[in-house]
Design an enzyme around this catalytic site. Structure first.
Site, PDB file in Angstrom:
ATOM      1  CG  ASP A  23      42.152  38.262  45.324  1.00 19.77           C
ATOM      2  OD1 ASP A  23      41.600  37.373  45.824  1.00 19.77           O
ATOM      3  OD2 ASP A  23      41.176  39.149  44.671  1.00 19.77           O
TER       4      ASP A  23
ATOM      5  CG  ASP B 105      35.528  32.604  41.832  1.00 23.85           C
ATOM      6  OD1 ASP B 105      35.625  33.118  43.119  1.00 23.85           O
ATOM      7  OD2 ASP B 105      36.605  32.361  41.330  1.00 23.85           O
TER       8      ASP B 105
END
Length: 164
Positions: free
Chosen positions: A15, A134
């Site tokens: 990330d 997600d």
């Protein structure tokens, strides 16, 4: 006869926020984890099969993924490279592939504009488009989220996963 099973693949997913690799839990309590170029190079040299970089705040902040970082990482690795975050249209895909990405990853844009998945597959081949999802378990069950896990949707996780 021996059971060969599926081949194991190592695919680190890093990330990125503000040009730095970060670690956190559910996209909160983020702390810096190092330079993305150096980490990408280290994973490549250590034998990773593929590398994924997700710019986790690009969609939330309404900006495009850091093209310069993609170019720098791509120049240091020799494995397939997937990039996601802030991709909204075909011109974003063009820019990232030209910068050195092998594949792109969609989440928010795929939910907002599902036809983008087909457009990408038609122009570049289906192998170029990865759909990230997600999701969280809430009082309704498992549901999809956008914008780096910040924005809930009415899309049930397994229904969306089957569609994409």
């Amino acid at each position: 006869m021996a059971n060969r099973g599926l081949a194991k693949r190592i695919v680190p997913c890093l990330d990125v926020k503000d040009g730095q690799t970060v670690k956190g839990t559910n996209f909160v309590n983020l702390r810096q984890a190092g330079d993305p170029v150096e980490l990408g190079k280290a994973y490549s040299e250590a034998g990773a099969d593929e590398l994924v970089f997700l710019d986790i705040t690009a969609s939330l902040e309404g900006r495009r993924t850091f093209t310069d970082m993609v170019t720098k990482v791509a120049s240091e690795i020799n494995i397939p490279f997937t990039v996601g975050g802030g991709i909204h249209e075909l011109s974003d895909v063009d820019r990232l592939l030209y910068a050195g990405a092998d594949k792109i990853s969609l989440n928010s844009a795929a939910i907002k504009t599902p036809s983008l998945i087909d457009e990408i597959a038609a122009k570049y081949g289906s192998q170029v488009c990865v759909c990230a999802i997600d999701a969280r378990l809430d009082d309704r069950g498992w549901y999809c989220y956008m914008n780096g896990g910040h924005t809930p949707t009415d899309l049930p996780l397994f229904e969306w996963a089957h569609e994409v």
